[in-house]
Each structure stands twice: as C-alpha cells, then as structure tokens.
Design a protein around this motif. Structure first.
Motif, short mmCIF file in Angstrom:
data_model
loop_
_atom_site.label_atom_id
_atom_site.label_comp_id
_atom_site.label_asym_id
_atom_site.label_seq_id
_atom_site.Cartn_x
_atom_site.Cartn_y
_atom_site.Cartn_z
N ILE A 74 3.02 -0.46 -1.17
CA ILE A 74 4.43 -0.07 -1.19
C ILE A 74 4.87 0.08 -2.64
O ILE A 74 5.00 -0.90 -3.37
N VAL A 79 9.27 3.80 -1.51
CA VAL A 79 10.54 3.25 -1.02
C VAL A 79 11.65 4.28 -1.15
O VAL A 79 12.46 4.46 -0.24
N ILE A 112 9.67 -1.78 4.62
CA ILE A 112 10.40 -1.06 3.58
C ILE A 112 11.88 -0.96 3.93
O ILE A 112 12.76 -1.21 3.11
#
Length: 245
Positions: A74, A79, A112
């Motif tokens: 991530i 994001v 997320i």
C-alpha cells in the motif's frame, strides 16, 4: 503528450516536487511541469498538492514511510488512486473499486478505505470520518435539513440545485438529526436561559447571539458534525424513528 523520461521512480518525482515547492512554485504549475517531462499519468494534481503540503510542513524524506512487519504494497500513490475513485462516486462499493484497482485484493482495498482514508459507509455513501483541509477546500457542499414543507418545496429544491449543493438524505420522521438542532441550538438555548438575558430589541439579541457563535472554538462545531454519524446510524437501526440522544 509524449514523456521525455518514461516510468520514473516515485522518489524521483517526489524529489522534483520538493525542489519546486522549496522555490515557492504553486502545485498546479508543478503538476504541469511534471506532466511535460514524465507524461500526463505521472501523478494526479491532488497528490502533487498533498506532497507540497507535507514538504511545506517540514517533511524531508521522499520515500514511503517504513512500516513494522512485512513490507506493505500500500503506497501513497495507491491510496490517492482509491480516494479519487471514491470522490468521483461516493456510492461505489469495494467490489466496484476492485475493478478499477485490480492489482490489490479486496481486503487491502477495505484497509485503504477504512484505515488510510478514514472513510466509513453512511447511508450507502462513503463519507470521511474527519474532514481534512483538502476536503474543506475541494469537496462540494453537502446540505442537511429536515423535511419541513418550506425545505422540500420546489422553489427550495430548485435553488439548491442552482447552487450545485448535494442534499443529504433525511429520514421522513426524524426531525432531530440536524447538528444545528441537537447540538448548536441546544447549547445556545442553555446560554440564553442561563444568563437570564433580556433584550431591548431584535438588534441587541442578534448582536449577543452573533458574539456567542464567534466565541465558540472550532472543535465545538466539529463535535456537533461528528455526532451526526452515530445518531444517523441509530436512526437507521430504529427504522427511521426519533432519536433523542
């Protein structure tokens, strides 16, 4: 637009942003210069603004922050990509997001959305748990009022549409969900009754009330807005019934 330098490393692009930001170049111009060199898909305007804010706030590193345990896939850019899809459609589901971001699993997408972006589902819409400066400046106005006849009249609806305001869905039998009713006016009534004030005219009353509004700290208003989420959830659980607390 053909990229002069294709497929740059993330840290390289961020380094360029850091240099331009130190020269007080505005984010929109930085984004234009990045697209001219690296191509139109190098980074979104929102992400450029985000990195500019972080560098202006004192951040020095151009690399992703290290996390404990196994390396995470991530990234900040990932994001931001998810955030952009949510802002385009607040009713998008995790499954629909997965079709736009197929490189990661649904469980990571949920992480997320919930933990990185701090969104939660409210009445089938993703809404932020806490507004950021970017939300306050870029997001449209979401207007909440009850179902009184003047509020639902065609003239009112047309005016709100002219303003391009999004009207928040309000349950038909719960007039006590607006933060102004259960929070703002509640404290205002306590202030006026507690002081046992008497006003000579409407102008004097208006002046005192205005001064009281201005004397309240920002977190006072924020608290009222944040209380809307649990109250709305409770109202849904009660089948649109009244919510007293």
């Amino acid at each position: 637009m053909e990229a002069l330098i294709p497929t740059p490393a993330d840290c390289e692009v961020r380094s360029v942003i850091k240099i331009f930001n130190a020269q007080s170049i505005v984010p929109i111009e930085i984004h234009r210069q990045l697209c001219r060199v690296y191509g139109p898909n190098v980074m979104s305007k929102q992400m450029v603004c985000r990195w500019c804010r972080q560098f202006s706030a004192g951040r020095q590193s151009v690399h992703d922050e290290k996390r404990n345990g196994q390396p995470s896939i991530i990234t900040d850019d990932l994001v931001e990509l998810v955030r952009e899809h949510i802002m385009e459609n607040h009713r998008v589901t995790i499954a629909e997001l997965s079709s736009h971001v197929p490189q990661i699993s649904c469980s990571l997408l949920h992480e997320i959305v919930m933990e990185h972006l701090l969104f939660r589902k409210l009445c089938a819409r993703w809404v932020p748990k806490q507004l950021t400066p970017e939300h306050k400046t870029n997001a449209g106005i979401v207007f909440l009022h009850d179902n009184a006849r003047p509020h639902t009249a065609q003239r009112t609806a047309s005016l709100l549409q002219e303003f391009s305001w999004e009207v928040f869905n309000h349950p038909p039998y719960s007039p006590d969900l607006a933060p102004s009713d259960f929070h703002l006016f509640l404290h205002l009534k306590k202030f006026l009754s507690g002081e046992r004030q008497h006003f000579e005219n409407d102008r004097e009353a208006e002046m005192v009330v205005t001064q009281w509004f201005q004397s309240q700290a920002a977190d006072f208003y924020d608290t009222g807005i944040q209380k809307l989420v649990p109250r709305y959830d409770k109202c849904l659980n009660f089948g649109w019934d009244y919510v007293e607390k």
